[in-house]
Design a protein around this motif. Structure first.
Motif, PDB file in Angstrom:
ATOM      1  N   VAL A 242       3.271   7.170   4.761  1.00  0.00           N
ATOM      2  CA  VAL A 242       3.018   7.648   6.123  1.00  0.00           C
ATOM      3  C   VAL A 242       4.001   7.026   7.108  1.00  0.00           C
ATOM      4  O   VAL A 242       4.603   7.722   7.936  1.00  0.00           O
TER       5      VAL A 242
ATOM      6  N   GLU B  61       0.841  -1.196   0.000  1.00  0.00           N
ATOM      7  CA  GLU B  61       0.000   0.000   0.000  1.00  0.00           C
ATOM      8  C   GLU B  61       0.882   1.254   0.000  1.00  0.00           C
ATOM      9  O   GLU B  61       1.572   1.531   0.992  1.00  0.00           O
TER      10      GLU B  61
ATOM     11  N   MET C 206       7.551   8.362   6.649  1.00  0.00           N
ATOM     12  CA  MET C 206       7.681   9.709   7.232  1.00  0.00           C
ATOM     13  C   MET C 206       7.806   9.631   8.736  1.00  0.00           C
ATOM     14  O   MET C 206       8.639  10.310   9.341  1.00  0.00           O
ATOM     15  N   PHE C 207       6.965   8.799   9.350  1.00  0.00           N
ATOM     16  CA  PHE C 207       6.988   8.701  10.810  1.00  0.00           C
ATOM     17  C   PHE C 207       8.326   8.150  11.290  1.00  0.00           C
ATOM     18  O   PHE C 207       8.950   8.701  12.196  1.00  0.00           O
TER      19      PHE C 207
ATOM     20  N   ASP D 103       0.211   4.452   0.235  1.00  0.00           N
ATOM     21  CA  ASP D 103      -0.089   5.464   1.255  1.00  0.00           C
ATOM     22  C   ASP D 103       0.474   5.060   2.614  1.00  0.00           C
ATOM     23  O   ASP D 103       1.008   5.887   3.353  1.00  0.00           O
ATOM     24  N   ILE D 104       0.314   3.780   2.923  1.00  0.00           N
ATOM     25  CA  ILE D 104       0.840   3.323   4.213  1.00  0.00           C
ATOM     26  C   ILE D 104       2.359   3.458   4.218  1.00  0.00           C
ATOM     27  O   ILE D 104       2.954   3.905   5.201  1.00  0.00           O
TER      28      ILE D 104
ATOM     29  N   LYS E 218      -2.996  -3.378  12.300  1.00  0.00           N
ATOM     30  CA  LYS E 218      -3.309  -2.069  11.723  1.00  0.00           C
ATOM     31  C   LYS E 218      -4.770  -1.740  11.998  1.00  0.00           C
ATOM     32  O   LYS E 218      -5.592  -2.640  11.952  1.00  0.00           O
ATOM     33  N   PRO E 219      -5.155  -0.494  12.202  1.00  0.00           N
ATOM     34  CA  PRO E 219      -4.252   0.643  12.377  1.00  0.00           C
ATOM     35  C   PRO E 219      -3.615   0.620  13.761  1.00  0.00           C
ATOM     36  O   PRO E 219      -4.202   0.074  14.687  1.00  0.00           O
TER      37      PRO E 219
END
Lengths: 553, 123
Positions: free
Chosen positions: B18, B12, B21-22, B14-15, B106-107
């Motif tokens: 994110v 994924e 970035m984290f 998007d996952i 998840k989440p």
């Protein structure tokens, strides 16, 4: 007839046999017998008394000289009088001259109206069934021992006839019962002999076969079954006859169902043995309507599909939610000092609603785990009060928007106990959600924890309209929602209480509900004493060792 | 102290964005893989200190990837945290059986993921 001529004897025996050979009307046979014996022995009277073994009493069943309506009133206890003595001893008695008999004292002698007397027991296989009395020869002569022997022989014949008649009556009754059982069955039953002739059948069988004919006993099976089914029946018939063993073959075909219309039917056969040595007497066909089985299988398939669908949905919704939650988190981190109050409010809305969405997904997954019995417990020591306040914190924003006051009272909190924190939080969360939902604007919700006797509880009290007693059990069923003025505003899918109760039961606990006099109601999540919870946890883990296959995850 | 390198395997996008970035904000170096086979290759070429592994991935699923890495002497020592949306108890059991150090559903809360990574790297 002083001497009994051989031909007379033969005639008598044949006559009595004839009378007694038809067991269908025993009473008639007994009456004919007493009249015949009376005539042949030239006696003034002849009677038959039957023994009631339970009451130990002889009752007159037939007499040649006493009025019929008196018969049932003439009784003799076993052991009393001549007849009673004979019934007890099982030995015949001949009293040539009653007045001279030393068997009687003076007082009893006078009481007897008869002058001469024969009494013979009616015995079958050593069991006495009654007696035959013959009294007074018309000639005035006493009876002879030869005549007594004759009466003894006749008594045996009569006894046999009575026994046969009783067997006949009881086998008739048994047959009737079996017929009733056959007719009462939901399955169709047809029994045929080895030649294919129908021995028995019930109406259900004819209905399943679509046969219009009423009674088919005695007809050939072939004539009764529809042509297209003949090969099926024939094949099974031949196999059953050839293999002789117990064959339980099921052949499915479409015929007329129990409810009318087409239905899947199965046919099975069993050999019919006519004696204990295994001689084959025929075949029993059993026709069974499979509609309900099929419907049940279909329902099971649908239910499994539903559970696997829920599992997939749970997975598919979690994936985008992971991105949403992650992105929101990073946004908040990065914009921490730059967010206006308005933008912060917007961010909060995203966060809270993501959380709400996640709870709904968890509820779906709980349903899957509950129904597949794959729910397991992750045990931690946790105070009920901290679980309760966690649930309250979650709903506080919603409560504030409705201007609800939430009071938390943990003064009696029992302290940490071993529970699955997430599951209990979800269970109690559903109860708190409901309390918030069903309390009108400006109302009050009270959350508390405590202990009664050895049990521990978390409680939530609302100020709604209470629960209709008729709905008290139903609200715990899946997809059931209370109808009411608030229903439309409150939403939900009717899974909360179902899941909450199952999660409570997983801990060996339960949910109690009570309508309060002050209005509203209280829901309690009750846990048994700690050692009982541990037992349930062990069982839960054992259950997980051999789980059912799950459709998808 | 050198930055720890984490291999993030997820299909994924998007996952991946994110989480990358984290993790970078927490001071890690992140490399990503987009399916099971790519993961096996990246493990060899990038030699990560830890693997964050999705389960439902194309070509080879996470269970299989986990099993192969744990069977291989060269890679068996690398800790694996499964990060999966498969929340079913059975999936968790299967993941741990395949040799993963932990299974995170998840989440997840980013802080909790960070905690777990630190814990596993410290072992």
């Amino acid at each position: 007839m002083d001497k009994l001529e051989p031909e007379n004897l033969i005639r008598l025996a044949r006559h009595v046999s004839e009378i007694l050979s038809s067991p269908t009307d025993l009473q008639k046979a007994l009456e004919a017998t007493v009249n015949l014996v009376g005539t042949v022995l030239d006696a003034e009277g002849c009677s038959i008394m039957l023994l009631d073994e339970q009451a130990d009493v002889l009752t007159m069943a037939a007499s040649s000289d006493i009025a019929r309506d008196l018969w049932p009133t003439i009784k003799t206890r076993v052991g009393e009088r001549f007849a009673g003595e004979v019934a007890r001893s099982g030995r015949p008695l001949l009293v040539r001259k009653v007045r001279e008999s030393d068997r009687l004292d003076e007082k009893r002698r006078r009481r007897y109206t008869s002058r001469s007397f024969i009494c013979a027991p009616m015995k079958v296989k050593g069991r006495t069934m009654g007696v035959i009395n013959v009294t007074n020869r018309k000639s005035g002569e006493p009876f002879t021992s030869e005549q007594m022997d004759l009466v003894v022989s006749l008594a045996s014949l009569v006894a046999l006839a009575i026994e046969n008649s009783r067997l006949f009556v009881s086998s008739e009754a048994l047959g009737r019962r079996l017929r009733d059982v056959l007719e009462g069955m939901g399955d169709g039953v047809i029994a045929i002999d080895t030649e294919g002739k129908i021995l028995h059948h019930n109406d259900v069988a004819l209905h399943y076969l679509g046969s219009e004919s009423g009674q088919c006993v005695g007809r050939q099976l072939e004539q009764v079954i529809p042509e297209r089914l003949r090969p099926v029946f024939n094949e099974l018939q031949e196999r059953t006859l050839a293999e002789r063993g117990h064959i339980h073959q099921e052949v499915e075909w479409h015929g007329q169902g129990a409810a009318g219309g087409g239905a899947p039917l199965t046919l099975s056969t069993t050999p019919l043995y006519c004696d204990a040595r295994g001689k084959l007497g025929g075949i029993v066909f059993v026709i069974h309507d499979m509609t309900l089985h099929h419907r049940l299988d279909e329902l099971k398939r649908i239910d499994e599909a539903k559970n696997s669908f829920l599992a997939i949905i749970s997975h598919e919704l979690r994936t985008p939610l992971t991105s949403i939650k992650g992105a929101t988190y990073l946004l908040r981190q990065r914009l921490r000092d730059q967010l206006s109050p308005e933008n912060l409010e917007l961010l909060k809305i995203v966060e809270q609603n993501s959380e709400r969405l996640l709870q709904q997904i968890d509820t779906l997954l709980d349903v899957v785990n509950i129904e597949n019995r794959t729910a397991s417990l992750a045990i931690q020591n946790i105070p009920l009060s901290s679980l309760a306040s966690r649930c309250v914190a979650r709903v506080r924003p919603i409560a504030e928007r409705k201007h609800l006051e939430i009071i938390e009272d943990y003064a009696d909190d029992p302290g940490p106990i071993a529970l699955d924190e997430e599951k209990v939080a979800r269970a109690f969360g559903h109860l708190v959600d409901n309390a918030i939902k069903f309390t009108p604007r400006g109302g009050r919700v009270i959350v508390s924890t405590g202990r009664t006797n050895s049990e521990l509880y978390m409680a939530v009290r609302d100020s709604g309209s209470g629960i209709d007693p008729a709905m008290r059990e139903r609200i715990f069923q899946k997809f059931v929602q209370v109808e009411g003025p608030l229903t439309r505003q409150t939403g939900g899918c009717g899974l909360g209480l179902y899941v909450a109760r199952a999660l409570a039961e997983l801990h060996g606990g339960r949910i109690e509900t009570e309508n309060l006099e002050s209005g509203g109601c209280e829901f309690r999540l009750v846990f048994p004493p700690v050692d009982v919870i541990e037992t349930y946890q062990r069982q839960g883990l054992e259950a997980l060792e051999s789980p059912k296959a799950v459709g998808s995850s | 102290m050198a930055r720890k390198r984490i291999l993030l395997a997820d299909d994924e996008e998007d996952i991946k964005t994110v989480v990358t970035m984290f993790l970078e904000s927490q001071g890690y170096e992140v490399v990503t893989a987009y399916d099971g086979l790519d993961t096996l290759e990246k493990v060899r070429s990038e030699k990560p200190d830890l693997i964050l592994l999705d389960i439902m991935m194309p070509v080879l699923d996470g269970y299989e990837v986990c099993k192969r890495l744990k069977e291989d002497e060269q890679t068996a020592h690398i800790p694996i945290l499964i990060l999966s949306a498969a929340a079913h108890a059975e999936s968790v059991k299967r993941g741990l059986k395949a040799g993963a150090q932990d299974y995170i559903i998840k989440p997840f809360e980013p802080e909790k993921l960070h905690e777990k990574i630190e814990q596993v790297l410290a072992d």
